[in-house]
Write an enzyme that holds these catalytic residues in place. Structure first.
Site, mmCIF file in Angstrom:
data_model
loop_
_atom_site.group_PDB
_atom_site.id
_atom_site.type_symbol
_atom_site.label_atom_id
_atom_site.label_comp_id
_atom_site.label_asym_id
_atom_site.label_seq_id
_atom_site.Cartn_x
_atom_site.Cartn_y
_atom_site.Cartn_z
ATOM 1 N N ARG A 150 0.468 8.084 11.879
ATOM 2 C CA ARG A 150 0.325 7.400 10.876
ATOM 3 C C ARG A 150 -1.280 7.278 10.179
ATOM 4 N NH1 ARG A 150 2.987 2.513 14.337
ATOM 5 N NH2 ARG A 150 5.177 3.315 13.744
ATOM 6 N N TYR B 80 9.107 7.340 6.703
ATOM 7 C CA TYR B 80 8.902 7.654 8.251
ATOM 8 C C TYR B 80 7.489 7.400 8.666
ATOM 9 C CZ TYR B 80 7.102 12.252 5.918
ATOM 10 O OH TYR B 80 6.337 13.240 5.103
ATOM 11 N N GLU B 81 7.348 7.722 9.824
ATOM 12 C CA GLU B 81 6.499 7.270 10.566
ATOM 13 C C GLU B 81 6.231 5.791 10.831
ATOM 14 O OE1 GLU B 81 4.204 9.415 12.458
ATOM 15 O OE2 GLU B 81 4.770 11.232 11.163
ATOM 16 N N GLY B 82 7.476 5.053 10.942
ATOM 17 C CA GLY B 82 7.504 3.767 10.855
ATOM 18 C C GLY B 82 7.417 3.166 9.559
ATOM 19 N N ASN C 35 5.237 -1.504 9.717
ATOM 20 C CA ASN C 35 3.982 -1.157 9.921
ATOM 21 C C ASN C 35 3.073 -2.326 9.637
ATOM 22 O OD1 ASN C 35 2.645 1.556 10.971
ATOM 23 N ND2 ASN C 35 4.351 2.150 9.671
#
Ligand SMILES: Cc1cc2nc3c(=O)[nH]c(=O)nc-3n(C[C@H](O)[C@H](O)[C@H](O)COP(=O)(O)OP(=O)(O)OC[C@H]3O[C@@H](n4cnc5c(N)ncnc54)[C@H](O)[C@@H]3O)c2cc1C
Length: 603
Positions: free
Chosen positions: A272, A410-412, A417
């Site tokens: 992130r 992406y990446e949560g 987040n």
């Protein structure tokens, strides 16, 4: 004024910024880069300008081999091993330098940015962070040099945000020598050319998934779906991966059985903040192209850059880029310092790095959300400045806009987040790592008291802005404190409130980071050298106050009523009140005039 030497007393814990005042000399800024870091930055920039930028059109043509070739060249330059310890074939550089490389390598093509992030971050880091000595010796040197490429296979058709719900199974063989992995993974970046997958699978009916290092060998039950047809990042390989009784030696289990979810989440923390870094140079390049175009394009007999409507956009775009850069490197150095302190205290490098990044998981989520949304807006305004040409695939804005869009997913996702950032803060408070309770109580008491009618002295540079940040922190404590009290353990079910609280938290961190950077630079280089940076800090804060006012009001109305509600709304007015309102049209002029005169992003 250099950055203060860090110890356990003056290095804030993750999330603590919301209850503590940070001094300007305690933040790291891009102006603090060492000579070595500047050299690294310049060589990455040179690499991108030579190898990637001129081929921008080819990256739109689904040229996966081109991305692989660039990755191999990046490996030859050592860029894939910046974060990897020297004993495993990397350069063993600090966290700030790894952010710097990620920042500058990612600006010209989202396809390269994604391939680089998937390989160095989530594809390699889980092994350096959780691998055994044998695993590290076997895989990391190859991954660090680009001889091999890595991918990370967590997502499944039925398990996206709910990552621990995957159905992929790992069954131990009767002789206990290997696991047989079967299942379907989806959206796997680098799948088309990787040599290793970090695969997450469930053993028996375990509550949590387990991580494995799986070599990509088609003769071992591994097959790939077609390349996904995507909105952007056209030359980033994204495929489904099918495992059909793929045999994986037991020694390839990553970490302990059932530890996979933790590994997956910790890998994502690094992912992130690196994704935030990856959104910085893209903004600088878009702003530079946009101002070049605006200075050249003539309408009504003048360059369009002379119009207030265009200046407004350039000023806002530059401000967000400056703020994002300030906050990203502030957090990166906090992580680096925390790692160093842990190593001094006897942690192994592996453990120190793991815990160091985990400590700042809140900041990692904040940055992921803020930067991904800023780069989206930046590319959107880039299109608008280009007018009709902005919509054309022959100009650079169209692909930049499409490439930027993925960063919110992406990446949560940004929703996840946002909720995580507040959720993790509340958890830290419950564990006693960050004291939210006493400061929240102090704000509640202040609300009941009589406000001071003294006129504060704001003659010192940025003193009103810093006082405003302190007041905005009270808004967060008032809203989050009351919501936590009201909902107790059910807080996480009240997502609209959590999201509002997250937006307040995000705006405070971002605004504070820019103000402190500017203050530090004004003190050491002179106020006159920071005219535009002062304007950007003030402009960003002005917007932050507006956003926070709206979000806090929304939250207060949702969970309170009567006298309590009236008291909080009054508090909100008090805590968001300027003594001297800035003239934001003038601020924007100051900022954009500099961008226009320099014909590039100049900060
Ligand atoms: C180009 C690309 C590359 C990718 N690369 C990889 C990779 O290399 N490896 C890998 O493992 N994965 C990868 N992914 C997968 C990516 O991480 C997921 O797409 C992402 O986590 C979201 O999961 P999902 O698509 O299933 O969406 P969902 O989880 O179905 O979410 C859909 C929507 O619902 C919201 N939502 C979901 N749950 C909640 C909740 N509890 N509360 C509130 N809102 C919620 C989401 O925010 C989103 O808006 C990639 C995806 C893409 C598109």
């Amino acid at each position: 004024m250099s950055t203060t030497e860090k110890n356990n007393d003056n290095l804030l814990r993750g999330g603590q910024f919301i209850v503590k005042e940070t001094k300007a000399e305690d933040v790291f800024t891009p102006e603090d880069f060492t000579e070595e870091q500047k050299m690294m930055r310049d060589s990455v920039k040179e690499f991108v300008d030579r190898e990637i930028w001129p081929l921008k059109e080819r990256f739109e043509q689904h040229d996966y081999a081109l991305t692989e070739e660039i990755m191999r060249k990046a490996g030859e330059m050592g860029l894939l091993g910046v974060a990897v310890p020297e004993e495993y074939g990397g350069l063993g550089m600090g966290f700030v330098t790894t952010m710097l490389v990620c920042d500058y390598i990612s600006g010209a093509s989202g396809s390269v940015a994604t391939a680089f992030g998937a390989h160095t971050g989530i594809g390699t880091m889980p092994i350096t962070l959780y691998g055994t000595e044998e695993q590290k010796k076997k895989y990391v040197p190859k991954l660090a040099t680009g001889e091999w490429f890595g991918a990370y296979a967590l997502t499944e058709p039925g398990a996206g945000s709910d990552a621990n719900s995957g159905k992929t199974k790992a069954v131990l063989s009767e002789d206990g020598k290997y696991y047989s992995i079967s299942g379907q993974k989806m959206w796997i970046s680098n799948a088309g050319f990787c040599n290793t997958f970090i695969v997450f699978a469930r053993i028996e009916d375990d509550k949590n998934i387990t991580g494995f290092i799986v070599e990509n060998d088609p003769s071992n039950g591994i097959s790939l779906g077609e390349e996904e047809k995507k909105l952007g990042i056209h030359s980033s390989s994204t495929r489904q991966v099918f495992f059909n009784e793929t045999k994986v030696p037991v020694e390839n289990m990553l970490g302990e059985r059932g530890e996979g979810f933790k590994i997956a989440m910790n890998a994502l923390n690094v992912g992130r903040i690196k994704l935030a870094a990856a959104g910085l140079d893209g903004q600088r390049r878009v702003i530079s192209k946009a101002v070049e175009y605006a200075n050249e394009r003539i309408q009504f007999n003048v360059p369009i850059s002379s119009f207030g409507a265009i200046k407004l956009k350039l000023a806002e775009m530059a401000t967000n880029a400056y703020v994002d850069e300030s906050a990203s490197y502030r957090a990166a150095k906090d992580i680096e310092d925390r790692i160093a302190l842990r190593m001094e205290a006897g942690n192994s490098h592996q453990e120190a790095e793991l815990k160091g990044v985990e400590e700042y998981a809140i900041e990692c989520s904040i940055l992921k959300v803020a930067v991904s949304e800023d780069i989206q807006n930046c590319t959107d305004e880039g299109i608008q400045i280009y007018g009709g040409m902005g919509y054309s695939a022959d100009a650079p804005m169209e692909s930049a806009w499409r490439d930027a869009r993925i960063t919110r997913i992406y990446e949560g996702t940004n929703e996840i987040n946002r909720m995580l950032s507040v959720g993790m803060l509340v958890k830290k408070a419950m564990k006693g790592h960050v004291d939210l309770l006493n400061p929240a109580q102090a704000v509640a008491d202040e609300l009941m008291g009589i406000p001071s009618f003294d006129t504060p002295d704001y003659s010192e540079l940025l003193s009103e802005e810093k006082a405003m940040i302190a007041k905005l922190k009270k808004v967060f404590l008032m809203v989050a404190g009351s919501a936590a009290q009201k909902y107790g353990t059910e807080l996480e079910e009240h997502q609209q409130t959590l999201i509002a609280a997250a937006d307040i938290l995000i705006e405070i961190y971002m605004a504070e980071s820019a103000i402190l950077r500017t203050e530090k630079n004004a003190k050491r280089f002179g106020e006159d050298t920071q005219k535009e940076q002062i304007a950007m800090s003030q402009l960003y804060l002005y917007h932050a106050v507006d956003i926070i006012t709206v979000k806090a009001k929304e939250a207060i109305l949702s969970f309170s009523e009567g006298d309590e509600q009236r008291a909080m709304l009054m508090g909100l007015r008090r805590f968001t009140k300027y003594q001297n309102m800035p003239n934001i049209a003038e601020l924007r002029k100051t900022i954009s005039n500099k961008v226009i005169a320099e014909n590039t992003y100049p900060f």
